[in-house]
Design a protein around this motif. Structure first.
Motif, PDB file in Angstrom:
ATOM      1  N   SER A 181      -4.000   0.767  -8.104  1.00 62.79           N
ATOM      2  CA  SER A 181      -5.416   1.123  -8.044  1.00 62.79           C
ATOM      3  C   SER A 181      -5.692   1.981  -6.820  1.00 62.79           C
ATOM      4  O   SER A 181      -5.199   1.685  -5.724  1.00 62.79           O
ATOM      5  CB  SER A 181      -6.282  -0.134  -7.959  1.00 62.79           C
ATOM      6  N   LEU A 182      -6.511   2.998  -7.014  1.00 70.22           N
ATOM      7  CA  LEU A 182      -6.957   3.831  -5.907  1.00 70.22           C
ATOM      8  C   LEU A 182      -7.976   3.046  -5.099  1.00 70.22           C
ATOM      9  O   LEU A 182      -8.924   2.488  -5.655  1.00 70.22           O
ATOM     10  CB  LEU A 182      -7.580   5.130  -6.426  1.00 70.22           C
ATOM     11  N   MET A 183      -7.795   2.990  -3.796  1.00 65.94           N
ATOM     12  CA  MET A 183      -8.630   2.155  -2.929  1.00 65.94           C
ATOM     13  C   MET A 183      -9.932   2.868  -2.523  1.00 65.94           C
ATOM     14  O   MET A 183     -10.335   2.849  -1.373  1.00 65.94           O
ATOM     15  CB  MET A 183      -7.826   1.739  -1.700  1.00 65.94           C
ATOM     16  N   MET A 205       0.851  -1.184   0.000  1.00 67.24           N
ATOM     17  CA  MET A 205       0.000   0.000   0.000  1.00 67.24           C
ATOM     18  C   MET A 205       0.887   1.235   0.000  1.00 67.24           C
ATOM     19  O   MET A 205       1.959   1.252   0.601  1.00 67.24           O
ATOM     20  CB  MET A 205      -0.896   0.016   1.233  1.00 67.24           C
ATOM     21  N   VAL A 206       0.424   2.271  -0.682  1.00 68.25           N
ATOM     22  CA  VAL A 206       1.121   3.552  -0.732  1.00 68.25           C
ATOM     23  C   VAL A 206       0.138   4.601  -0.237  1.00 68.25           C
ATOM     24  O   VAL A 206      -0.938   4.773  -0.817  1.00 68.25           O
ATOM     25  CB  VAL A 206       1.589   3.878  -2.169  1.00 68.25           C
ATOM     26  N   ASN A 207       0.493   5.257   0.838  1.00 70.62           N
ATOM     27  CA  ASN A 207      -0.379   6.261   1.446  1.00 70.62           C
ATOM     28  C   ASN A 207       0.272   7.626   1.278  1.00 70.62           C
ATOM     29  O   ASN A 207       1.199   7.962   1.989  1.00 70.62           O
ATOM     30  CB  ASN A 207      -0.606   5.932   2.926  1.00 70.62           C
ATOM     31  N   THR A 208      -0.211   8.388   0.329  1.00 73.13           N
ATOM     32  CA  THR A 208       0.393   9.676   0.015  1.00 73.13           C
ATOM     33  C   THR A 208      -0.597  10.814   0.238  1.00 73.13           C
ATOM     34  O   THR A 208      -1.803  10.627   0.065  1.00 73.13           O
ATOM     35  CB  THR A 208       0.904   9.705  -1.442  1.00 73.13           C
ATOM     36  N   LYS A 235      -7.029  -5.903 -10.975  1.00 75.22           N
ATOM     37  CA  LYS A 235      -6.820  -4.970 -12.085  1.00 75.22           C
ATOM     38  C   LYS A 235      -7.802  -3.802 -12.003  1.00 75.22           C
ATOM     39  O   LYS A 235      -7.808  -2.939 -12.865  1.00 75.22           O
ATOM     40  CB  LYS A 235      -6.949  -5.693 -13.415  1.00 75.22           C
ATOM     41  N   GLY A 236      -8.665  -3.814 -10.963  1.00 75.69           N
ATOM     42  CA  GLY A 236      -9.610  -2.728 -10.760  1.00 75.69           C
ATOM     43  C   GLY A 236     -10.950  -2.923 -11.438  1.00 75.69           C
ATOM     44  O   GLY A 236     -11.810  -2.044 -11.387  1.00 75.69           O
ATOM     45  N   LYS A 237     -11.174  -4.071 -12.044  1.00 79.10           N
ATOM     46  CA  LYS A 237     -12.432  -4.345 -12.749  1.00 79.10           C
ATOM     47  C   LYS A 237     -13.504  -4.810 -11.760  1.00 79.10           C
ATOM     48  O   LYS A 237     -13.217  -5.580 -10.851  1.00 79.10           O
ATOM     49  CB  LYS A 237     -12.238  -5.428 -13.813  1.00 79.10           C
ATOM     50  N   ASP A 280     -20.754  -0.040 -10.412  1.00 83.57           N
ATOM     51  CA  ASP A 280     -20.850  -0.369 -11.833  1.00 83.57           C
ATOM     52  C   ASP A 280     -19.717   0.259 -12.652  1.00 83.57           C
ATOM     53  O   ASP A 280     -19.698   0.161 -13.867  1.00 83.57           O
ATOM     54  CB  ASP A 280     -22.216   0.029 -12.395  1.00 83.57           C
ATOM     55  N   GLN A 281     -18.764   0.886 -11.967  1.00 83.83           N
ATOM     56  CA  GLN A 281     -17.592   1.456 -12.636  1.00 83.83           C
ATOM     57  C   GLN A 281     -16.332   0.833 -12.056  1.00 83.83           C
ATOM     58  O   GLN A 281     -16.257   0.575 -10.850  1.00 83.83           O
ATOM     59  CB  GLN A 281     -17.531   2.967 -12.423  1.00 83.83           C
ATOM     60  N   ASP A 282     -15.346   0.622 -12.920  1.00 84.98           N
ATOM     61  CA  ASP A 282     -14.057   0.082 -12.483  1.00 84.98           C
ATOM     62  C   ASP A 282     -13.335   1.100 -11.605  1.00 84.98           C
ATOM     63  O   ASP A 282     -13.658   2.286 -11.625  1.00 84.98           O
ATOM     64  CB  ASP A 282     -13.187  -0.252 -13.690  1.00 84.98           C
ATOM     65  N   LEU A 283     -12.364   0.623 -10.854  1.00 86.85           N
ATOM     66  CA  LEU A 283     -11.564   1.500 -10.003  1.00 86.85           C
ATOM     67  C   LEU A 283     -10.669   2.404 -10.838  1.00 86.85           C
ATOM     68  O   LEU A 283     -10.304   2.068 -11.974  1.00 86.85           O
ATOM     69  CB  LEU A 283     -10.667   0.674  -9.074  1.00 86.85           C
ATOM     70  N   LYS A 284     -10.295   3.518 -10.252  1.00 84.68           N
ATOM     71  CA  LYS A 284      -9.317   4.390 -10.878  1.00 84.68           C
ATOM     72  C   LYS A 284      -7.963   3.700 -10.768  1.00 84.68           C
ATOM     73  O   LYS A 284      -7.547   3.287  -9.680  1.00 84.68           O
ATOM     74  CB  LYS A 284      -9.269   5.749 -10.184  1.00 84.68           C
ATOM     75  N   THR A 285      -7.293   3.538 -11.889  1.00 86.61           N
ATOM     76  CA  THR A 285      -5.962   2.932 -11.894  1.00 86.61           C
ATOM     77  C   THR A 285      -4.974   3.938 -12.475  1.00 86.61           C
ATOM     78  O   THR A 285      -5.359   4.876 -13.176  1.00 86.61           O
ATOM     79  CB  THR A 285      -5.926   1.625 -12.707  1.00 86.61           C
TER      80      THR A 285
END
Length: 146
Positions: free
Chosen positions: A87-89, A64-67, A117-119, A126-131
């Motif tokens: 992927s943005l969590m 995880m990257v917490n910025t 992969k964020g799908k 109903d939308q994929d994750l921001k990658t």
């Protein structure tokens, strides 16, 4: 044991089983990687995926990257070979922070599930994750934010 006690015990077991399962699968520790930011990129050393023990080295599936540049952490997932997906969590349904485990991301608020992969695997999202686009060199993984 009489019938009433038996039914009560079975009911408690049926209700408690999902909670016990969730607790046991969440025992995997979440590792927050060290990183630096250069312009619009997060730079994560490849060594952040290594778990070095006395006689062997194993590798984490994700870090995880917490910025401060993002409101939510970014999960950097190692796929086959030398490929990484960032992927943005943040759940695309209502914006809850996702959990990582079992090779997928899950939303604790409404149950949406996403693959690494964020799908979207399961709604209500109903939308994929921001990658984010990732690139690597011999030492680092670069996550391009913009």
């Amino acid at each position: 044991m009489n019938r009433k006690q038996f039914l009560k015990t079975c009911g408690v077991a049926l209700v408690g089983l999902p909670f016990a399962s969730a607790i046991l699968t969440s025992c995997q520790s979440i590792y927050y990687a060290s990183f630096k930011t250069i312009k619009n990129k997060i730079v994560v050393p490849l060594s952040e995926f290594e778990i070095v023990k006395k006689t062997s080295t194993t590798y984490r599936d994700f870090v995880m990257v917490n910025t401060a540049l993002q409101d939510f952490p970014i999960c950097l997932y190692r796929t086959e070979g030398s490929n990484y997906i960032a992927s943005l969590m943040k759940c695309t349904h209502r914006g809850c922070e996702l959990n990582v485990g079992g090779g997928m991301y899950s939303c604790p608020c409404h149950g949406s599930e996403f693959d690494t992969k964020g799908k979207v695997l399961e709604g209500p999202a109903d939308q994929d994750l921001k990658t984010f686009k990732t690139t690597i060199d011999d030492e680092n993984i670069y996550i391009e934010l913009f």
